[in-house]
Design a protein around this motif. Structure first.
Motif, short mmCIF file in Angstrom:
data_model
loop_
_atom_site.label_atom_id
_atom_site.label_comp_id
_atom_site.label_asym_id
_atom_site.label_seq_id
_atom_site.Cartn_x
_atom_site.Cartn_y
_atom_site.Cartn_z
N GLY A 87 43.30 44.20 40.01
CA GLY A 87 43.03 43.42 38.65
C GLY A 87 41.54 43.01 38.44
N TYR A 88 40.99 42.61 39.51
CA TYR A 88 39.71 42.36 39.45
C TYR A 88 38.75 43.60 39.21
N SER A 89 39.06 44.68 39.74
CA SER A 89 38.33 45.81 39.73
C SER A 89 38.37 46.64 38.09
N TRP A 90 39.47 46.45 37.63
CA TRP A 90 39.69 46.80 36.16
C TRP A 90 38.88 45.77 35.23
N ALA A 91 38.82 44.25 35.55
CA ALA A 91 38.27 43.41 34.78
C ALA A 91 36.78 43.61 34.84
N ASP A 123 44.54 44.13 29.65
CA ASP A 123 45.92 43.55 29.26
C ASP A 123 46.90 43.85 30.51
N ARG A 124 46.89 44.82 31.32
CA ARG A 124 47.45 45.06 32.55
C ARG A 124 47.14 44.24 33.43
N ALA A 125 45.49 43.76 33.66
CA ALA A 125 45.11 43.18 34.73
C ALA A 125 45.49 41.91 34.81
N LEU A 126 45.66 41.19 33.61
CA LEU A 126 46.03 39.68 33.25
C LEU A 126 47.22 39.31 33.85
N PRO A 127 48.48 39.90 33.78
CA PRO A 127 49.65 39.53 34.35
C PRO A 127 49.63 39.85 35.81
#
Length: 584
Positions: A464-468, A475-479
């Motif tokens: 998730g952090y890498s995507w952010a 939108d996938r990283a947030l949940p």
């Protein structure tokens, strides 16, 4: 941030000596964290002082020995305390402390001192062991009967007494002594196992099997040692298929311990006796007690039990592994490594010992030797991934990420059908690939790890952090990151990741809330302070942003972050770093 180094052990021992030197010469012992900056290099380890005047040096040696023992340095403790004992050989306090230090360090003089303190429970065990090794079983039983019947010996004494009877070939009496404990006692499983070993030693295979099944019935999953002993007894009882299934169950775990239950190590188990003599049975009892004490963080007592076992079985691998683990935990890596050399190559636990040796060589900054050991084992066990996983871990800790990824590739080739328990391998390779510039491969590994085990907070966080950080798949990283925070609410790095994805999504208030929370949890993390500065700037809190950026420069940062922060301090947050939709 890295933990600051603790004071070198020798400085603390020296401080004790200095304190002792200030005391009057007639004083007698009663009954009862940064690197040095004043010298260019640490002083050499102290040697036991030659006490010319016992009255002048006694207390110094006594204090230094106590400090060393408190720090877990049994070698120096034994040196200092036995030197002090020479200055006052009848001092009961010194006798007891010098005995324990000598025992914990594995010194033969522990027996000599034990003869002078027969009221000491541990000394009684040393004396009993000496009688057992000499075959004086009547005298060994007298020592056991003299043990106090509380605490540790409540479980140990019946086992020891049963083995003294077995040593005299009185199998019926030995099993009769254990029967009340097996039927009604708190230590039923342990007593039943030792009953099985006693029956097996007497070639009473059917009774050995019956007692073994009682012991196994009380265990939801057998420990490695119980599995090894059970397989030995069952194979001798004509149940080789069941023996193999027990070892297969342990081998399927996939951890380093499983190597002892896999081929070719299991050849040292099947068909052999659980123990070859009553003396070995006593050592087995000590190791069982040592393991229980280790599980309760009673390391000194666990060391004592393991040392008692090694006095009876000098190459007893379970005792050696336990002792080496305790020494490693107290940063005595060189001594732990030396100890592991006592395990014979043909022992079933030798592959496990090799992995531990490689880890210790790495800690001692001898990575080339560690790599050679691991590659040797990888070649000798061509279907097992453990040594290659350990090699990848070593490379990754040393920031040799491309080599780490290659080692993990080799390991994965040995795991054709990954199960849930293999998720860490994909996670580790994902980190190595990401750090070596292979993001597509890393992303695939993180997603595969989550397929195998969806609720792993560190995988959720890393992906998730890498995507952010790349501004993709927000939108996938947030949940994913919200779930990671639920699973690890006190982890500042995960809170930072959630704040960072909210920042990238343009949620200024949410980003500041979580980034401030992250700074509370990890106040000395430079990256987190840097992120909070960016969020403050976008929210119009310019002076607070500049403070966070300046603060971040005083901390450890990731590659490339320092120039980015200096750019911000000279001209504010650059337009390219603003969240989409909020750019000025």
């Amino acid at each position: 941030m890295p933990t600051p180094p603790s004071p070198p052990r020798i400085l603390l021992a020296a401080a004790a000596l200095m304190m002792a030197g200030a005391l009057p010469a007639t004083a007698q012992p009663s009954g009862g964290a940064a690197e040095p900056t004043t010298t260019a290099q640490a002083p050499a380890a102290p040697q036991p002082p030659a006490v010319v005047d016992p009255a002048a040096g006694l207390f110094a040696n006594f204090l230094a020995g106590r400090v060393a023992l408190t720090l877990g340095d049994t070698s120096q403790a034994a040196d200092f305390l036995t030197t002090a004992l020479r200055g006052d050989p009848d001092n009961l306090e010194l006798l007891n402390r010098a005995f324990m230090a000598a025992l914990l360090d594995g010194r033969p003089e522990a027996l000599r001192i034990a003869r002078r303190i027969p009221e000491n429970g541990v000394a009684l065990l040393v004396l009993m062991g000496s009688e057992a090794v000499a075959g004086r079983w009547d005298r060994a039983e007298i020592r056991v009967r003299a043990l106090p019947r509380g605490g540790l010996t409540q479980a140990l004494a019946p086992l020891l007494q049963a083995w003294t009877l077995a040593g005299r070939n009185q199998t019926d009496a030995a099993l009769a002594l254990l029967r009340p404990v097996i039927e009604h006692g708190r230590f039923r499983s342990l007593a039943a196992l030792h009953g099985a070993l006693i029956a097996d030693l007497a070639n009473r295979n059917r009774e050995a099997e019956r007692l073994l099944r009682i012991s196994l019935s009380d265990q939801t999953e057998p420990t490695l040692r119980l599995a090894m002993l059970a397989a030995a007894i069952l194979s001798r009882s004509g149940k080789p298929g069941e023996a193999t299934r027990i070892l297969d169950q342990v081998a399927a775990n996939g951890d380093e311990i499983s190597l002892a239950a896999a081929e070719p190590a299991r050849r040292a188990i099947l068909g052999q006796r659980g123990v070859a003599s009553a003396v070995e049975g006593i050592a087995e009892a000590y190791v069982a007690m040592a393991g229980a004490l280790r599980g309760q963080a009673a390391d000194d007592q666990a060391m004592a039990m393991a040392r008692l076992a090694l006095r009876l079985r000098p190459n007893f691998a379970p005792a050696i592994l336990l002792l080496s683990d305790i020494l490693t935990d107290s940063d005595q890596n060189a001594r732990a490594l030396e100890l592991l050399g006592g395990i014979r190559p043909e022992d079933a636990l030798a592959p496990v010992a090799l992995l531990r040796r490689a880890g210790l060589l790495d800690k001692l900054d001898r990575p080339a030797e560690a790599e050679a050991l691991l590659r040797e084992q990888a070649a000798a066990l061509p279907t097992r991934p453990q040594s290659l996983v350990r090699l990848g871990d070593m490379f990754r800790r040393r920031s040799r990420f491309a080599e780490a990824a290659a080692a993990y590739d080799e390991a994965m080739a040995r795991v054709p059908n990954p199960r849930e328990q293999e998720w860490p391998l994909f996670y580790a390779r994902g980190i190595s690939r990401e750090r070596s510039g292979n993001w597509p491969g890393a992303e695939a590994d993180f997603l595969r790890a989550l397929e195998l085990s969806p609720e792993q907070p560190y995988v959720l966080n890393y992906l998730g952090y890498s995507w952010a950080d790349q501004g993709i798949n927000l939108d996938r990283a947030l949940p994913m990151l919200r779930r990671a925070v639920e699973l690890r609410p006190q982890d500042g790095n995960i809170a930072d990741s959630l704040g960072w994805v909210l920042f990238r999504l343009g949620d200024k208030d949410g980003a500041i809330e979580w980034l401030e929370r992250a700074v509370e949890l990890e106040p000395r993390n430079g990256t987190i302070n840097y992120h909070l500065g960016d969020a403050y700037w976008v929210a119009g809190r310019r002076s607070e942003a500049e403070f966070q950026w300046s603060r971040a420069l005083t901390m450890e940062l990731e590659t490339g972050e320092e120039p980015a922060i200096r750019e911000r301090l000279s001209g504010g947050l650059p337009e390219r770093a603003w969240p989409a939709g909020l750019r000025p």
